[in-house]
Design a protein around this motif. Structure first.
Motif, PDB file in Angstrom:
ATOM      1  N   PRO A 290      15.637 -44.261 -51.893  1.00  0.00           N
ATOM      2  CA  PRO A 290      14.317 -43.695 -52.206  1.00  0.00           C
ATOM      3  C   PRO A 290      14.407 -42.329 -52.869  1.00  0.00           C
ATOM      4  O   PRO A 290      15.269 -41.527 -52.552  1.00  0.00           O
ATOM      5  CB  PRO A 290      13.633 -43.623 -50.843  1.00  0.00           C
ATOM      6  CG  PRO A 290      14.735 -43.640 -49.842  1.00  0.00           C
ATOM      7  CD  PRO A 290      15.831 -44.453 -50.443  1.00  0.00           C
TER       8      PRO A 290
ATOM      9  N   TYR B  72       9.955 -39.382 -58.948  1.00  0.00           N
ATOM     10  CA  TYR B  72       9.727 -40.793 -59.259  1.00  0.00           C
ATOM     11  C   TYR B  72       8.552 -40.927 -60.234  1.00  0.00           C
ATOM     12  O   TYR B  72       8.639 -41.649 -61.234  1.00  0.00           O
ATOM     13  CB  TYR B  72       9.453 -41.587 -57.982  1.00  0.00           C
ATOM     14  CG  TYR B  72       9.209 -43.063 -58.232  1.00  0.00           C
ATOM     15  CD1 TYR B  72      10.279 -43.946 -58.362  1.00  0.00           C
ATOM     16  CD2 TYR B  72       7.910 -43.568 -58.362  1.00  0.00           C
ATOM     17  CE1 TYR B  72      10.062 -45.294 -58.610  1.00  0.00           C
ATOM     18  CE2 TYR B  72       7.690 -44.911 -58.613  1.00  0.00           C
ATOM     19  CZ  TYR B  72       8.773 -45.773 -58.728  1.00  0.00           C
ATOM     20  OH  TYR B  72       8.560 -47.106 -58.989  1.00  0.00           O
TER      21      TYR B  72
ATOM     22  N   SER C 241      13.080 -46.339 -56.268  1.00  0.00           N
ATOM     23  CA  SER C 241      11.943 -46.539 -55.372  1.00  0.00           C
ATOM     24  C   SER C 241      11.418 -45.189 -54.893  1.00  0.00           C
ATOM     25  O   SER C 241      12.137 -44.192 -54.882  1.00  0.00           O
ATOM     26  CB  SER C 241      12.345 -47.404 -54.173  1.00  0.00           C
ATOM     27  OG  SER C 241      13.388 -46.800 -53.441  1.00  0.00           O
ATOM     28  N   ARG C 242      10.169 -45.178 -54.487  1.00  0.00           N
ATOM     29  CA  ARG C 242       9.517 -43.951 -54.027  1.00  0.00           C
ATOM     30  C   ARG C 242       9.671 -43.807 -52.509  1.00  0.00           C
ATOM     31  O   ARG C 242       9.549 -44.774 -51.768  1.00  0.00           O
ATOM     32  CB  ARG C 242       8.033 -43.996 -54.384  1.00  0.00           C
ATOM     33  CG  ARG C 242       7.257 -42.736 -54.056  1.00  0.00           C
ATOM     34  CD  ARG C 242       5.770 -43.026 -54.087  1.00  0.00           C
ATOM     35  NE  ARG C 242       5.338 -43.515 -55.374  1.00  0.00           N
ATOM     36  CZ  ARG C 242       4.805 -42.751 -56.338  1.00  0.00           C
ATOM     37  NH1 ARG C 242       4.643 -41.459 -56.125  1.00  0.00           N
ATOM     38  NH2 ARG C 242       4.429 -43.268 -57.486  1.00  0.00           N
ATOM     39  N   PHE C 243       9.947 -42.590 -52.056  1.00  0.00           N
ATOM     40  CA  PHE C 243      10.128 -42.320 -50.632  1.00  0.00           C
ATOM     41  C   PHE C 243       8.777 -42.052 -49.977  1.00  0.00           C
ATOM     42  O   PHE C 243       7.968 -41.299 -50.502  1.00  0.00           O
ATOM     43  CB  PHE C 243      11.042 -41.104 -50.455  1.00  0.00           C
ATOM     44  CG  PHE C 243      11.677 -41.009 -49.107  1.00  0.00           C
ATOM     45  CD1 PHE C 243      12.888 -41.602 -48.850  1.00  0.00           C
ATOM     46  CD2 PHE C 243      11.054 -40.316 -48.077  1.00  0.00           C
ATOM     47  CE1 PHE C 243      13.488 -41.501 -47.603  1.00  0.00           C
ATOM     48  CE2 PHE C 243      11.646 -40.220 -46.835  1.00  0.00           C
ATOM     49  CZ  PHE C 243      12.866 -40.815 -46.600  1.00  0.00           C
TER      50      PHE C 243
ATOM     51  N   ALA D  29      15.825 -43.759 -44.141  1.00  0.00           N
ATOM     52  CA  ALA D  29      15.057 -44.837 -44.749  1.00  0.00           C
ATOM     53  C   ALA D  29      15.091 -46.110 -43.914  1.00  0.00           C
ATOM     54  O   ALA D  29      14.241 -46.987 -44.078  1.00  0.00           O
ATOM     55  CB  ALA D  29      15.579 -45.126 -46.153  1.00  0.00           C
TER      56      ALA D  29
END
Length: 400
Positions: free
Chosen positions: A141, A147, A219-221, A278
């Motif tokens: 992430p 992002y 991917s976004r955190f 994550a």
């Protein structure tokens, strides 16, 4: 104990050729050969393997579909593609399910070194649950703001490859993923690259655009799920360590390749924390408790988990095929003496940079005696260099 390797290819002659080529490994490896994805899955359901190596273009179930099944059902295994020229669409399908991509024709030395490295890394982790979790990771992430920035840049009509490389270089997750792709033969570019900007240049803007916007390799955190864990703090610390490590290498006038390795390893040295955070909603609280108790996070991890974020990060980056100097620096950045290295290298720079950044910001390592291993530096004849390194790092911080 012999390592167990499963080879999958629909061409019997290819499998026979692999068997002949790798006959010198019969005493170290237990090799099994399957002519289809279905047959291989049946074998995997009956007995465990350490590594699976699959062709891509196979009838019925192609390599990407097969490895997707392996990832879901036997995620602790290292998944490697060994394939000739494949259509771009097929390659794009494989980037999220394969750890590495080897291009045919492939010599015995490359296959052996790739498998042995993967098996050696597996020995770092004794917890099968962690192996399953880490081996299933297909992306890391990213900081939400970065992002959004990379997506907007790639969607613009005049997307700049230089700007894209700059954004990726600022993010831990993006840096790791782009280096995985360029250091393996996914796009026929397999080489040792440690610069995210160089990786973007090699892949080209259209390939990066497809990977990000269509395949979604980044991917976004979501920080809302992680009470007590700050991605911003991790990002700030990691970027500073990367900058400091590169500064220390340049101060010594070492080769540019070492400076690149030191910078990337510095940026990625705590990537194991990102993986643990994550995949566990309790890790943020774990970090918070360690800080409140005055215990270094990695020591608390060792005590409770039996492993630290250093080994977790090194394991993933290793099976992703990143350069050895980067893996070594990530694995041993808290305990450099365990590397048995008797000279200055990227690991030395990252260890020193991490300690200096913690000293300057009073973060992560509450115990001052837990920060820099002066005995290690004395053994390699560099203890006297520390004051000078502190000064150049502070100066670089002021410039930034």
């Amino acid at each position: 104990m012999k390592k167990r390797i499963l080879f999958v290819d629909d061409e019997v002659n290819i499998l026979r050729g692999l068997q002949r080529m790798l006959r010198t490994m019969r005493n170290q490896w237990d090799m099994t050969f399957a002519t289809s994805g279905r047959e291989a899955l049946d074998i995997l359901d009956q007995e465990p393997f350490d590594v699976v190596i699959s062709d891509m273009r196979m009838p019925g179930m192609d390599g990407a579909e097969f490895l997707q099944e392996v990832m879901q059902r036997h995620s602790q295994m290292v998944r490697i593609v060994l394939s000739g020229h494949a259509e771009r669409e097929m390659v794009l399908k494989s980037v999220k399910v394969a750890h590495q991509y080897l291009a045919k024709p492939c010599d015995a030395r490359t296959v052996i070194s790739t498998v042995e490295r993967a098996c050696a890394l597996q020995e770092m982790l004794t917890d099968d649950r962690l192996k399953r979790v880490i081996s299933k990771v297909d992306s890391l992430p990213s900081l939400p703001s970065l992002y959004t920035e990379i997506v907007q840049e790639l969607r613009s009509d005049n997307a700049s490859i230089g700007r894209v490389g700059e954004i990726i270089s600022k993010d831990i997750g993006m840096t790791a993923k782009i280096l995985q792709l360029v250091n393996s033969a996914f796009f026929g570019l397999s080489r040792h690259v440690s610069s995210p900007a160089q990786a973007v240049n090699l892949l080209g803007i259209e390939t990066v655009k497809t990977l990000v916007l269509a395949v979604q390799v980044f991917s976004r955190f979501d920080e809302k799920k992680l009470a007590g864990f700050s991605l911003d703090a991790l990002w700030s610390h990691s970027m500073s360590v990367g900058t400091f490590a590169k500064t220390v290498v340049r101060e010594r006038k070492e080769e540019q390749s070492m400076a690149d390795h030191a910078f990337v390893a510095g940026v990625l040295h705590d990537v194991g924390k990102l993986i643990l955070a994550a995949n566990s909603d309790k890790y943020g609280q774990f970090v918070k408790n360690a800080h409140e108790s005055g215990v270094a996070v990695w020591r608390a991890e060792q005590s409770v988990l039996g492993i630290t974020h250093a080994e977790v990060g090194a394991y993933l980056l290793g099976i992703w095929g990143l350069p050895n100097p980067v893996i070594e620096a990530v694995a041993f950045h808290h305990l450099p003496q365990c590397s048995m290295c008797d000279h200055f290298n990227a690991l030395t720079a990252v260890h020193v940079a991490d300690a200096i950044e913690n000293e300057l910001n009073d973060t992560d390592e509450p115990d001052p005696g837990d920060r820099m291993d002066l005995s290690y530096l004395a053994e390699i004849g560099l203890a006297d260099a520390v004051p000078g390194w502190r000064i150049v790092c502070e100066n670089s911080l002021e410039r930034d």
